[in-house]
Design a protein around this motif. Sequence first.
Motif, short mmCIF file in Angstrom:
data_model
loop_
_atom_site.label_atom_id
_atom_site.label_comp_id
_atom_site.label_asym_id
_atom_site.label_seq_id
_atom_site.Cartn_x
_atom_site.Cartn_y
_atom_site.Cartn_z
N VAL A 102 0.84 -1.20 0.00
CA VAL A 102 0.00 0.00 0.00
C VAL A 102 0.87 1.25 0.00
O VAL A 102 0.59 2.23 -0.72
CB VAL A 102 -0.95 -0.01 1.22
CG1 VAL A 102 -1.59 1.36 1.42
CG2 VAL A 102 -2.03 -1.07 1.04
N GLN A 103 1.94 1.24 0.80
CA GLN A 103 2.84 2.40 0.82
C GLN A 103 3.48 2.63 -0.55
O GLN A 103 3.57 3.76 -1.02
CB GLN A 103 3.94 2.17 1.86
CG GLN A 103 3.50 2.46 3.29
CD GLN A 103 4.66 2.30 4.26
OE1 GLN A 103 5.24 1.23 4.38
NE2 GLN A 103 5.01 3.37 4.94
N ALA A 104 3.94 1.55 -1.18
CA ALA A 104 4.62 1.68 -2.47
C ALA A 104 3.67 2.21 -3.55
O ALA A 104 4.05 3.07 -4.35
CB ALA A 104 5.19 0.32 -2.88
N ILE A 105 2.45 1.68 -3.58
CA ILE A 105 1.49 2.09 -4.61
C ILE A 105 1.01 3.52 -4.40
O ILE A 105 0.96 4.33 -5.33
CB ILE A 105 0.30 1.11 -4.65
CG1 ILE A 105 0.77 -0.27 -5.11
CG2 ILE A 105 -0.80 1.64 -5.58
CD1 ILE A 105 -0.30 -1.33 -5.08
N THR A 106 0.64 3.83 -3.14
CA THR A 106 0.08 5.17 -2.88
C THR A 106 1.14 6.26 -2.94
O THR A 106 0.82 7.42 -3.22
CB THR A 106 -0.63 5.19 -1.51
OG1 THR A 106 0.30 4.80 -0.48
CG2 THR A 106 -1.81 4.24 -1.50
N ALA A 107 2.42 5.90 -2.66
CA ALA A 107 3.49 6.90 -2.73
C ALA A 107 3.69 7.40 -4.15
O ALA A 107 4.06 8.56 -4.37
CB ALA A 107 4.79 6.31 -2.20
N LYS A 108 3.43 6.53 -5.13
CA LYS A 108 3.57 6.93 -6.53
C LYS A 108 2.57 8.02 -6.91
O LYS A 108 2.83 8.86 -7.79
CB LYS A 108 3.38 5.72 -7.44
CG LYS A 108 4.49 4.68 -7.32
CD LYS A 108 4.22 3.51 -8.25
CE LYS A 108 5.32 2.46 -8.14
NZ LYS A 108 5.07 1.30 -9.04
N ASN A 109 1.41 8.02 -6.25
CA ASN A 109 0.37 9.01 -6.54
C ASN A 109 0.48 10.24 -5.64
O ASN A 109 -0.32 11.16 -5.76
CB ASN A 109 -1.02 8.38 -6.36
CG ASN A 109 -1.23 7.18 -7.27
OD1 ASN A 109 -0.74 7.17 -8.40
ND2 ASN A 109 -1.96 6.19 -6.79
N GLY A 110 1.45 10.20 -4.71
CA GLY A 110 1.63 11.33 -3.80
C GLY A 110 0.54 11.45 -2.76
O GLY A 110 0.39 12.52 -2.13
N ASP A 111 -0.24 10.40 -2.56
CA ASP A 111 -1.35 10.43 -1.60
C ASP A 111 -1.22 9.21 -0.69
O ASP A 111 -2.00 8.27 -0.75
CB ASP A 111 -2.68 10.41 -2.35
CG ASP A 111 -3.86 10.69 -1.42
OD1 ASP A 111 -3.64 11.26 -0.34
OD2 ASP A 111 -4.99 10.31 -1.78
N ILE A 112 -0.20 9.23 0.18
CA ILE A 112 0.16 8.08 1.00
C ILE A 112 -0.95 7.76 2.00
O ILE A 112 -1.39 8.62 2.76
CB ILE A 112 1.49 8.33 1.74
CG1 ILE A 112 2.61 8.60 0.73
CG2 ILE A 112 1.86 7.14 2.61
CD1 ILE A 112 3.94 8.97 1.34
N TRP A 113 -1.38 6.51 2.01
CA TRP A 113 -2.45 6.08 2.92
C TRP A 113 -1.98 5.94 4.36
O TRP A 113 -2.76 6.17 5.28
CB TRP A 113 -3.01 4.73 2.45
CG TRP A 113 -3.89 4.81 1.24
CD1 TRP A 113 -4.06 5.89 0.42
CD2 TRP A 113 -4.71 3.78 0.72
NE1 TRP A 113 -4.94 5.60 -0.60
CE2 TRP A 113 -5.36 4.29 -0.43
CE3 TRP A 113 -4.97 2.47 1.10
CZ2 TRP A 113 -6.24 3.54 -1.20
CZ3 TRP A 113 -5.85 1.71 0.34
CH2 TRP A 113 -6.47 2.24 -0.80
N LEU A 114 -0.74 5.52 4.56
CA LEU A 114 -0.27 5.17 5.90
C LEU A 114 0.93 6.02 6.32
O LEU A 114 1.95 5.52 6.78
CB LEU A 114 0.08 3.67 5.96
CG LEU A 114 -1.05 2.71 5.60
CD1 LEU A 114 -0.56 1.28 5.55
CD2 LEU A 114 -2.21 2.84 6.57
N GLY A 115 0.81 7.32 6.19
CA GLY A 115 1.89 8.23 6.58
C GLY A 115 1.91 8.45 8.08
O GLY A 115 1.00 8.04 8.83
N ASP A 116 2.97 9.16 8.56
CA ASP A 116 3.09 9.44 10.00
C ASP A 116 1.99 10.37 10.49
O ASP A 116 1.57 10.29 11.64
CB ASP A 116 4.47 10.05 10.29
CG ASP A 116 5.59 9.05 10.13
OD1 ASP A 116 5.30 7.84 10.19
OD2 ASP A 116 6.75 9.47 9.94
#
Length: 575
Positions: free
Chosen positions: A498-512
């Motif tokens: 999930v981190q890898a996929i959402t980071a590509k879109n700049g909308d991280i699901w599981l950020g700090d």
Amino acid sequence: MDSSVAPIMIENGDHQHITTHPQKPSKKGGWNSAVFIIFVEVAERFAFYGLAGNLITYLTNVLHEPTATAAKNVSTWMGVSAIFPIFGAFIADSYLGRFKTILLASVTYFMGMVLLSLAVSVIPLEYRKAAFFTALYILAVGEGGHRPCVQTFAADQFDENNPQEREAKSSFFNWWYLGIVAAASTAILVDNVGWAAGFGVLAGALAVSLTMFLVGIKRYKKESPMGSPFSTVVQVLVAAVRKWRVSETRCGHGIYYGDEKGESYKVQKFDRTNQLRFIDKAMIIDDIDYSSKMRNTWRLCSLNQVEEVKLVVRLIPIWLGCLMFSAILVQLHTFYTKQGSTMIRSIGPNFQIPPASLQSLVGLMILVIVPVYDRIFVPLARKFTGCPSGITMLQRIGIGLFLSIINMGVAGLIEGKRIKTASEHGLMDSPKAIVPMSVWWLIPQYLISATSDVFTVVGLQELFYDQMPEAMRSMGAAAYISIIGVGSFLNSALISIVQAITAKNGDIWLGDNLNRAHLDRFYYLLAILSAVNFCVYLWIANGFVYKKVLEDHEIIKEENFDGNWNREMKMVNDV
């Protein structure tokens, strides 16, 4: 067969029937001995959950790890702790026996907890992190020997051939889990007294439990190790492959039923089943077996051996079908806790609920549900179903799996409400600010989680004990525990993906920053995956066949022909 019943052979023509003669019942075993073993498990669970419940808080607040990294570290440690029992069970069943394995594991666990207490207090800061993680994995080793053996050793104290004790054993699994939950719920509160003192309390509890375990040493029924549990499985599979062209009507001379020298009468005797017929080839006597002077155990196995292997193989799909449940269970120790840390936790003007202490809500709910389930639901359901446990083990597990889907859906809705509240109050870029929303909003997801646990966890414990061969029951407990472990690894993998996929879109699901993250979407993803998994489980459970143990009067042995080795078998003529 119980050790208090001696087998006697009665000849009647060509047939030999096994009957029994009751002897004086043993004073060992039963609840009088099981209660001492329960003390050990309660203390160990007290220590484990006291650590697990507060671990993510220590990693983020003291060791300053990012939230996602800390969550993965917690999942990995819990996963390793749940995988090691496979090795512990192998050692117990093959070499040491359950009693000695429990004793050795308890000492190891105590040493790990002492090192952990030192790691958070007197060990210099530059070495503290290394010492902390070393202690964690020493605990994982102790966990590996402890968990698969303690429950099995306690259940072994009840005689399966005694109807009253057999019913007591079914009830035992409910009350056993109740004791574990009570310990876990209490342990979660240890962070109120500080890290060093809290871990010191956990170490003290382990020392007391080890003493109690030794006090009951003369009361225990102890089974000697029966050798490697894998050898039978491998022998049967090899024999089946070697005879893949043989059938009972072609090149076959009947079925090998075993003999009393090769198979102890204490071992359960199973009826033949129609599933997994390919494995049946291992017990067909072909021309080579028929003419051999000695039985080759890698070519010919008994019906009992074959049915034991079938028991193991039938449990594998159930094991796979419950992995998503354990991936959801991990959220209780990770993201649920982080959610609660951002919300209003005040009770009165001077007291705040520690984030990890919210997990005690699950324990409190289970303390209510288990007695109601055992004393009210089971008797009522028994009247309608005729099943001694009210509903079958697979039905119980399935109900818990369904509730886990609901759990993730509710958790997603509540997290969406929390994010909306943070947005309305301009707190989206203030991750350390307290969102003006009461922590009690999280109660529904904790309560559903508790109800799901009572059904699935206890159902899995009973299933993997009851349906495994007697010689492999420690392995059965390890298999159940490993569901939690592999599920933890699955959760870590899902987080990484999930981190890898959402980071590509700049909308991280599981950020700090949970306010900017989309934890609610992660929960919805888990709900969807669990729904798919539940459908697969229903298909698997629908085709599952429970084992059938033959009663003494059903066991018949026939001498079919003369030979140089003891051939006790029954000729099968299907045509």
